[in-house]
Design a protein around this motif. Sequence first.
Motif, PDB file in Angstrom:
ATOM      1  N   THR B 150       0.976  -1.355   0.086  1.00 25.45           N
ATOM      2  CA  THR B 150       0.011   0.115   0.155  1.00 25.45           C
ATOM      3  C   THR B 150       0.945   1.576   0.118  1.00 25.45           C
ATOM      4  O   THR B 150       2.421   0.713   0.277  1.00 25.45           O
ATOM      5  CB  THR B 150      -1.168   0.072   1.050  1.00 25.45           C
ATOM      6  OG1 THR B 150      -0.068  -0.568   2.474  1.00 25.45           O
ATOM      7  CG2 THR B 150      -2.267  -0.660   0.700  1.00 25.45           C
ATOM      8  N   GLY B 154      -2.477   4.005   2.533  1.00 25.66           N
ATOM      9  CA  GLY B 154      -3.302   2.720   2.267  1.00 25.66           C
ATOM     10  C   GLY B 154      -4.131   2.308   1.549  1.00 25.66           C
ATOM     11  O   GLY B 154      -4.528   1.710   1.342  1.00 25.66           O
ATOM     12  N   ASN B 963       2.887  -2.672   8.584  1.00 28.64           N
ATOM     13  CA  ASN B 963       1.825  -1.596   8.719  1.00 28.64           C
ATOM     14  C   ASN B 963       1.984  -0.204   9.146  1.00 28.64           C
ATOM     15  O   ASN B 963       0.816   0.281   9.479  1.00 28.64           O
ATOM     16  CB  ASN B 963       0.505  -2.629   9.322  1.00 28.64           C
ATOM     17  CG  ASN B 963       0.469  -4.021   8.170  1.00 28.64           C
ATOM     18  OD1 ASN B 963       1.353  -3.613   7.097  1.00 28.64           O
ATOM     19  ND2 ASN B 963      -0.137  -4.425   7.948  1.00 28.64           N
ATOM     20  N   GLY B1038      -0.271   5.512  12.721  1.00 37.45           N
ATOM     21  CA  GLY B1038      -1.424   4.926  11.987  1.00 37.45           C
ATOM     22  C   GLY B1038      -1.175   3.180  12.127  1.00 37.45           C
ATOM     23  O   GLY B1038      -0.154   2.684  11.811  1.00 37.45           O
ATOM     24  N   TYR B1039      -1.979   2.700  11.188  1.00 37.17           N
ATOM     25  CA  TYR B1039      -2.071   1.134  11.481  1.00 37.17           C
ATOM     26  C   TYR B1039      -3.018   0.772  10.181  1.00 37.17           C
ATOM     27  O   TYR B1039      -4.000   0.944   9.924  1.00 37.17           O
ATOM     28  CB  TYR B1039      -2.444  -0.004  12.725  1.00 37.17           C
ATOM     29  CG  TYR B1039      -2.594  -0.720  12.565  1.00 37.17           C
ATOM     30  CD1 TYR B1039      -1.205  -1.337  12.257  1.00 37.17           C
ATOM     31  CD2 TYR B1039      -3.741  -2.246  12.119  1.00 37.17           C
ATOM     32  CE1 TYR B1039      -1.142  -3.387  12.297  1.00 37.17           C
ATOM     33  CE2 TYR B1039      -3.799  -3.240  12.072  1.00 37.17           C
ATOM     34  CZ  TYR B1039      -2.371  -4.489  11.998  1.00 37.17           C
ATOM     35  OH  TYR B1039      -2.421  -5.378  11.536  1.00 37.17           O
ATOM     36  N   ASN B1040      -2.079   0.179   9.106  1.00 39.13           N
ATOM     37  CA  ASN B1040      -2.693  -0.476   7.981  1.00 39.13           C
ATOM     38  C   ASN B1040      -3.135  -2.065   8.428  1.00 39.13           C
ATOM     39  O   ASN B1040      -2.651  -2.686   8.488  1.00 39.13           O
ATOM     40  CB  ASN B1040      -2.288  -0.451   6.669  1.00 39.13           C
ATOM     41  CG  ASN B1040      -1.845   1.295   6.233  1.00 39.13           C
ATOM     42  OD1 ASN B1040      -2.953   1.829   5.797  1.00 39.13           O
ATOM     43  ND2 ASN B1040      -0.113   1.689   6.662  1.00 39.13           N
ATOM     44  N   ARG B1050      -8.787  -1.194   1.153  1.00 38.77           N
ATOM     45  CA  ARG B1050      -7.910  -0.949   2.563  1.00 38.77           C
ATOM     46  C   ARG B1050      -8.665  -0.421   3.430  1.00 38.77           C
ATOM     47  O   ARG B1050     -10.104   0.298   3.970  1.00 38.77           O
ATOM     48  CB  ARG B1050      -6.998   0.247   1.278  1.00 38.77           C
ATOM     49  CG  ARG B1050      -6.950   1.154   2.472  1.00 38.77           C
ATOM     50  CD  ARG B1050      -5.961   2.697   2.352  1.00 38.77           C
ATOM     51  NE  ARG B1050      -5.542   2.856   3.044  1.00 38.77           N
ATOM     52  CZ  ARG B1050      -5.294   4.299   3.581  1.00 38.77           C
ATOM     53  NH1 ARG B1050      -5.447   4.792   2.277  1.00 38.77           N
ATOM     54  NH2 ARG B1050      -4.758   4.740   4.182  1.00 38.77           N
ATOM     55  N   ARG B1052      -7.930   1.221   7.279  1.00 39.95           N
ATOM     56  CA  ARG B1052      -6.529   2.430   7.902  1.00 39.95           C
ATOM     57  C   ARG B1052      -7.398   2.753   9.024  1.00 39.95           C
ATOM     58  O   ARG B1052      -8.012   3.691   8.720  1.00 39.95           O
ATOM     59  CB  ARG B1052      -5.763   3.132   7.140  1.00 39.95           C
ATOM     60  CG  ARG B1052      -5.245   4.095   8.320  1.00 39.95           C
ATOM     61  CD  ARG B1052      -4.392   5.023   7.568  1.00 39.95           C
ATOM     62  NE  ARG B1052      -3.283   6.352   7.787  1.00 39.95           N
ATOM     63  CZ  ARG B1052      -2.394   6.495   8.313  1.00 39.95           C
ATOM     64  NH1 ARG B1052      -1.340   4.926   8.488  1.00 39.95           N
ATOM     65  NH2 ARG B1052      -1.826   7.654   9.131  1.00 39.95           N
ATOM     66  N   TYR B1054      -6.334   5.469  12.896  1.00 34.80           N
ATOM     67  CA  TYR B1054      -5.524   6.611  13.355  1.00 34.80           C
ATOM     68  C   TYR B1054      -5.387   6.648  14.391  1.00 34.80           C
ATOM     69  O   TYR B1054      -6.534   6.885  14.505  1.00 34.80           O
ATOM     70  CB  TYR B1054      -4.386   6.617  11.684  1.00 34.80           C
ATOM     71  CG  TYR B1054      -5.528   8.256  11.486  1.00 34.80           C
ATOM     72  CD1 TYR B1054      -6.279   8.094  10.460  1.00 34.80           C
ATOM     73  CD2 TYR B1054      -5.645   9.124  11.977  1.00 34.80           C
ATOM     74  CE1 TYR B1054      -7.422   8.983   9.871  1.00 34.80           C
ATOM     75  CE2 TYR B1054      -6.757  10.084  11.746  1.00 34.80           C
ATOM     76  CZ  TYR B1054      -7.116  10.199  10.739  1.00 34.80           C
ATOM     77  OH  TYR B1054      -8.203  11.114  10.326  1.00 34.80           O
TER      78      TYR B1054
END
Lengths: 538, 1102
Positions: B150, B154, B963, B1038-1040, B1050, B1052, B1054
């Motif tokens: 990504t 993301g 990620n 943030g976390y994807n 997708r 994400r 955060y």
Amino acid sequence: MKTIYKQAGQCIFLCGLMLASCNNNLDEVVYSELTEESYTYTNAYQAIGVAYANMRGLISHTHYYMVQETSADAIVMPANASGWDDGGIYRRMHVHTWNSENPQMVNMWNTFYTGVINTNRIIEQLQNGTVPPPSGVSSTSLIAEVRTIRAFFYWLLMDNFGDVPLITTRTDELPEKTTRTEIFQFVVNELTESIPDLSEEKNPLYYARFNKWAAKTLLANVYLNAEVYVGQPKWQEAIAECNDVINSGKYQLETDLKAAFRTDNSGSSEIIFAIPFDENQAGGFSVHLFSWHASLRNKYNTLATPWGAGSAKGVSQFIDTYDEDDERLPAFWMIGPQYASDGVTPLVGSYDQGGKPLVLSKDLPDGIYTGEAEGYRMNKFEVKTGALGSLSNDFPFFRYAQVLLIKAECLLRTGAGNDAAALVSDVRTRAFTDNPAKAQVTGNQLAQNSSYQYGLVTDYQITEPGDQSPVTFGRMLDELGWEFAWEGHRRRDMIRFGIYTTKSWLSHKPNGAYRTVFPIPQIAINSNPKLVQHPDYQ
Amino acid sequence: MHKNQLCSVKPLQSYPKHTSLRRKIIMHVNITAFLLLLGCMQLSATSLSQTVSLDATRQPLTKVFKEIEEQTGYYIMYNSRVARSAVPVTFKATNMPLTDFLDAILEKQSLKYTINEKTILITRSAKQEDHVQRPQFSLLQLREITGRITNGQGEPLEGVTVSVKNTPAVTTTDANGNYRISVPEEGKALLITIVGYEPREFTIGSSSIINAVMQESVSDLDEVVVVGYGTQRREQITTAVASIKAEDFVKGAVQDAAQLIRGKVAGLSVATPDGNPTATSQIMLRGNVTINGSTAPLILIDGVPGSLMTVAPEDIESIDVLKDGSAAAIYGTRGTNGVILITTRKVRGEVPPTLEFNSYWTTQQMTRELDFMDAAQYRQLVAQSKPGAVDFGNETDWLRQTTQTPLSQVYNLSLKGGTRNTNYIMSLEYRMLNGVMKKSDNTILYPRLEVNHTMFDGILKINANINGYQQKHFAIDGGNYSGLVYRNALTFNPTSPLQDENGKWIEQPDKTDYMNPLALIEESIGENRNQNFRTFGSATLTPFDGFAVKALFSRDMYNSTRGYYETKQHYSTARNGRNGFASRGTTRSTDDLFELTADYDRAIGGHQFTLLGGYTWRRYNIEDYWMQNWDFPTDEFSYNNMSAGLALRRGEAPENSSQSENKLTGYFFRLNYSFLDKYLLMASIRHEGSSRFGANHKWGNFPAISLGWNLHKEPFLQDVEGLSSLKLRGGFGVTGTEPNTSYMSLNKINFNTNVFVNGEWIQAINPSNNPNPDLRWEKKEELNIGLDYGFLDNRISGSIDYYIRTTKDLIANFPVPTPPYLYSSITANAASMENKGIEIQLNATPVRTGDFQWNTSANFSTNANRVTALSNDRFALASGYFDTGGTGEPIQQATHRVQVGQPIGNFYGFKSIDIDENGYWIIEGKDGSPKPIANQQADDKQILGNGLPRHYVNWNNTFSYKNIDLNITMRGAFDYQILNMTEMFWSAPVMLTRGNLRSNAYENVYGKRPLADDQSLQYVSYYLEDGDYWKIDNVTLGYNVGLSNPYLKRARIYASISNLYTFTSYKGIDPEVNISGLAPGIDDKNRYPAVRSYTLGIFLTF
């Protein structure tokens, strides 16, 4: 490539069409604005009116009105717990340390010259026909009136600032100073020339305008102070002008002390020239807001609330000069415990007297910082029930009592003391209705020293008496003080009696004889290299 | 074929040979997704020979590709970005073998190719060349690794090359960014590459899933920068232009477009002095350049003028800032304060329907609460009989009563899609913001629709847009949230109850400026409803290659309806007897724009020209109505029945209406020329007129010229190790500033004053101003010298700029002498000012390992301002200064002085040096000796400091690990002072009579004793503090989410904190105070408190 050129040609043609359809005219389109060039004048009164309308600005706490009072010995504007320090602008007036940046100087200068420049323009517009006169009125008389207005502003200019620029046409040339003497002469000439063309009518059409009598009163004032202005007394000339006004029979003293100061005073027989106010149409007269304590709002259920604890108040030494039976003391000054409109609920303090009954006391610790309840306040102008932030009372700039007292003073100074005393007694009569005997004064009394106890006050006590030499015709000065308190006369009178820069009162000590005129505002000098500050203020 | 399945091979390679038609169809289907990623890809096919002949002089690379396709029948696939960055080709070949030919022409382009079947894929070589060569395949396969690739937002990346390092194994990602690769035995590391992004390398451990987030190349010379009326490749830019793309925006909750780029652009100061949800940012570029002219930069959204809040921040794709005069001169009379070009999110080419959902929730708290006396402390003052202290027997925390823990929500939904001929993007954003002060709010709905259509084989392109916003917020009398609420919450007596026994609000109207803060909120009803509707579109005609004519039409309508009511319980009745007060107002404006531009590209030999010519016409018309009324029979009507009030009938209440208009029209031309891509020239001129200028000065000319030299392309620098780019550039340009309002040059009259004639009030004719037919634009001349650099494949890059901007003919309300002038000021052009500064930008990727990457960028800017003249030949300010700013009642002094030879922003007042034994200030007299403050004279005043920061430093960091990504934005401003108004007013015992005090009010001053109880308030240097701060401004984690869902491409999530922590010695609430205007650096006692925000967000792509 040929097709390319063809296509390009087509594009250019199209572009040309679009450009042609656009309008590159950049003249401004006005909607809610108006320009002088495009306006057709129809009503001469609207055209000359602005010169009168601008006079309203004079009657404020940072303008002519309070400058005349607070630089003198009857009224002071000290700070208190609610504020009123404002960077010391009022304090400096009291202790005579004002400078060329005091807003009062700027305000006076600008308003006076706004009057001059507007009248120069209006005279030109009347002369060249841009402004047609109303039917039945000649251009000549309108021009005479506007010249009189201009003379009025020049009188105030040379009275307050001494040597000032004299401009009489519409110009944007940077002017130099003209001597006070020349301005004096200009004012006298202008008035003398204009007066014959002015109306003799005293009717609603000429109310608050310069008719012949208002112009003559103005001229009397100019002559009265001629010795200050040009070193040459003009007592006889002043008497002559006063006599004309008196003999016209158009004006009388009111029997009621406060009649000339009521909310609806425009019909007063005593008013010769007024600056008219209206709470909605023509605001700006707010003496109740800057003199009164906020809680006094409840006394007359005014809608506006006075500013903090108020500031403009009587100097205790001046209050002490009043005769105990002089009805002008309670009529012109607000004194003692204060009650709400119901007459029983005590008003209370908010600051250093928080929650305690508001009792306006006479004595002041000094002229710098006082308690919220200290000092007698303005009571001269009626504040109507439910008053707004601006009062509707017209400000009597010249009134009949003044004409009488000018004449009286001139008579006194020219040796006719008893004639003078008769006039003074006339004016006093209505102030001693319960004690008519006290209304009568004699020429000898008028020639006596003032009863004012001059001296510097520290913590309620006179600590440095300063110059105690007697004031020549001091009682006459006292009479003027009692009668004209809160009317913006005091500075001019003190100067004429020679004590403005010699005596001490409250926190004021003499600070230079040159302070009989004010410095030219710095802002006017900054932008005009031809204008030079008065030597003592440099 | 089996081989192909085992060993991951590029999809293009796996298609069986069939007829040309079949192949075409299959390819179309399969590369659709590829197109989505790469944007405009070009594709064509014929089949002829394997050798190429060419005789090209300065031919665009794309033309050469077309030639190859025609001659060989191969397809050439390339990113349009590659094509744009290409150097024109000069080459001669006769029957040259295809591979040799490609080697020869692509070498100089830093491009490489791979041939798969009949397809030639062109990619950038810089970061890929070592890794993608796969001479042989290994049949051995140990295991399979899957994952998802990504970008920074993301979004899935399609067509990413995933290879196992030093093995032939290679694959590409699908439309969802997913890949699957078989790892040969010798495989140790996974290499992930795609054009335009930093390559990433992962050690192959035991994990069978490797997901990667790709970071865009930090400094990509191919990057397209939006410049005035067009775009330009970064490499060809000769001016100071900053370009910030969405992925680099400040993350977390933002209120407007400016906050997205705060700290990202050297020399651009963005301040948000308060936390009011309706507040917009203050922007200042390269210092203060004006006195009374407009300070707002020109903001263009997709080429159409607008404001910072015209577009939802979440809908912005990039923001470009034209900083120097040579860049901005194309905008003529409006260019001086810089030009901010906002590009909204676009859709390009063929795109499958894509739905995106973006939402976040925010809460806030005040950054700092000022320490005021609580009820117990206050009672001690009562016990000491301090003047003014009164105990009302209660305990009220007024700040608690008037503040809230707000929750704000933002939702953005957007849909894009379309074919190559017609595509669309539409979005809807709903923002529901609440502030820490009760009732403060802001609700905005942003709809947007953009459609592109191409026809006649690309000859005609049509773009149509509809957007705008619908806003609603609480407002006091049509304006903003009242600062009186916060101020009185601080100063209202803490022993006072909220209400008396009858439920009436406690008020003490006798006290000046003292009002029950809760009643201010509870007894007022206010709502502003604003609508902005923008319709714009363009038609572009490209009759032949290299020539385009574009017509842009736009209409921007704004409508505002405002209503406000104060009940009979409100302070206005308590103090001013209003008995119910209402106001209504409405504003309508129309901003029409027509622009016609033509541009022509031509390459002749090594010379490349771009010519631009244009015409612009703009008309702005605004109408405003406003009325007040009071004395209502009932509160029930609120503001909805204005005629029910009595004040208007009595002539007390005001009514107003106005209409004004201004027009701007101009012609502009620009030439861009480059020789061998090394020597660059830009020259432009705008001839422009404004109706706001005086009759004698309607039109002006605004020329600019700039030069650039790409040094790294010179032979003598070719061999410098590690140098990847080096460009020297310099420019000079003239820009202007319009007067703030219309009609300032005219000889205006009005009827605004009355005169009493014959017993009635009639309107007098009053001149309004001193007319100035010579009024013209402010003229700024700016010289800018810059250096762009890049090392180690641009892993370290940045720029350095030095500028001198001289503003002449500054529009000021210039003091003129009365007499002869009627008024004491005239709006004229009669001052000059100089700003000099340096801006340094540094971007770097210090760490880049398989899973972990750290990108950092820092910038520094410094500006020195000096007023060089306050006069010209006509208007001379002999004193060389004027005072400005104000302390307000009860001090009533100017705070600042604008003085020749000095910078804007100087605090000017009395320098306190001590306190006497009685507690009164001692100041420094003009002779340098101490004197009591009571003896102050105007000339004792001196310069006490300056309210404008001289230096700004910003430091942004992005860390990504698998990620997870972490953004930390820090910024600081240095070398300036703040006038701490809350201390000046409420740390002085004298103010106890007017309300509560700061708890430090009775602490010793100068270590000696507290201020005297009756020391009146004074504006002295004691209250000036250094404002220097370093702020951890924004931290976003943030976390994807790794997904392999066919619908959800997708996800994400955060979390973000804004205004997290401030390192400062400043004692007020926040050192980030007003930087605009002539009186900067005042920490206004009435300001809405600054806030810290906590945000949680989610981003989904379907």
